[in-house]
Write an enzyme that holds these catalytic residues in place. Sequence first.
Site, PDB file in Angstrom:
ATOM      1  CB  THR A 215      -0.936   0.007   1.228  1.00 26.39           C
ATOM      2  OG1 THR A 215      -1.841  -1.089   1.128  1.00 26.39           O
ATOM      3  CG2 THR A 215      -1.726   1.296   1.305  1.00 26.39           C
TER       4      THR A 215
ATOM      5  CG  ASP B 129      -1.770  -6.574  -2.372  1.00 29.16           C
ATOM      6  OD1 ASP B 129      -1.675  -7.352  -1.412  1.00 29.16           O
ATOM      7  OD2 ASP B 129      -2.678  -5.722  -2.476  1.00 29.16           O
ATOM      8  CB  SER B 130       2.061  -7.823   1.457  1.00 30.86           C
ATOM      9  OG  SER B 130       0.868  -7.665   2.191  1.00 30.86           O
TER      10      SER B 130
ATOM     11  CB  THR C 107      -0.072  -3.718   6.364  1.00 29.43           C
ATOM     12  OG1 THR C 107      -1.308  -3.668   5.639  1.00 29.43           O
ATOM     13  CG2 THR C 107       0.594  -2.356   6.362  1.00 29.43           C
ATOM     14  CG  ASP C 108      -3.321  -7.250   3.726  1.00 30.38           C
ATOM     15  OD1 ASP C 108      -3.627  -6.527   4.686  1.00 30.38           O
ATOM     16  OD2 ASP C 108      -3.937  -7.240   2.644  1.00 30.38           O
TER      17      ASP C 108
ATOM     18  CE  LYS D  77      -3.422  -4.847   8.286  1.00 27.58           C
ATOM     19  NZ  LYS D  77      -3.614  -4.810   6.832  1.00 27.58           N
TER      20      LYS D  77
ATOM     21  CE1 TYR E 289      -9.066 -25.250  33.671  1.00 21.56           C
ATOM     22  CE2 TYR E 289      -7.478 -24.120  32.255  1.00 21.56           C
ATOM     23  CZ  TYR E 289      -8.422 -24.086  33.272  1.00 21.56           C
ATOM     24  OH  TYR E 289      -8.735 -22.893  33.877  1.00 21.56           O
TER      25      TYR E 289
END
Length: 338
Positions: A16, A55-56, A87-88, A158, A282
């Site tokens: 971006t 684009d990532s 960022t993705d 993220k 547990y």
Amino acid sequence: MTNTKKKILLLSTGGTIASVASEEGLVPGQSGAELLHTLGGQPYEITAKDILSLDSSNIQPEEWTYIAEQIYQLRRGYDGIVVSHGTDTMAYTASMLTFMLQGIDLPVVLTGSQVPMQAILSDAPDNLRVAFAAAATCKPGIYIAFNRQIMRGCRCVKIRTTGFDAFKSINMDPVAQVTSDGIDIKHSANEYVPSEHAICTLNTKVNPHVAMVKLFPGFDPAMLKAMVNAGCKGIVVEAYGLGGMNYMRRNMVKAVGEIIKQGIPVIACSQCLYERTDLTKYEVGRAALLEGAISGRDMTSESAVTKLMWALGQEMDLEEIRAFFNKDIAGEVTIARP
């Protein structure tokens, strides 16, 4: 007069931050040099090199390998490296670089933005400035710089799709943050400190045939077997709470045990963002532990899946992977001292 400016290398990969408008929507279109021009003067000697324009969402293991190779080959002569990135998948890239570039001998800082650099009121200029400052002042390691915080890359997640505070450091305080005086390096008790004797190595062998499954009520354990039959070599399970897995009716615990008996590692992480898995707490966790599940402790899912890919790439067997996940390689996990 001696030039005392720190030398920083900017490696641009798209995202971006470098995007421009097109008929198909935002697409990477600006070069690293154009990002620097828009940013304006800096107190560092910065060299820009474009290595990708993606684009990532399209960044995958092949691109991780290429980015790691570029960092390793070009790092000489620089005080730090900044990687501009979408960022993705930035948290995945930062985590994988942590394993591919163990012993890295300078700070490598990934950054990006939620709004393109050329847009009014973009967060890109501020993020880039902080990233350059981090590359000039931090200890060697892989970092993410975002929203005025500098975080260890293998601890980042993220958490927002549009907000400027898009990344959080999970189970470890940020390494540094911007204050009124500039960059204030704050070291926490849990912060990983690289060894002075570490030697930087490049090892990009990974096996991407892994799966990450988020457990939910009603999940059919047969799906795990189907993944293994399709060629899956390791599975990260985001289990409940401290790592609990159901064994009534749809017996997840039994399925995990059967898979592990085939030599397929199963890493148990938590769906909870903060704190750790503890399979001893547990009954539902102990059952999974007895079947051979490996605790991811306080690792992020991004770090767990990339660590597993890297371990499988080294052709580690099940017990070697178990031992590998019981080690803190570069600050990605907190190992309790006995």
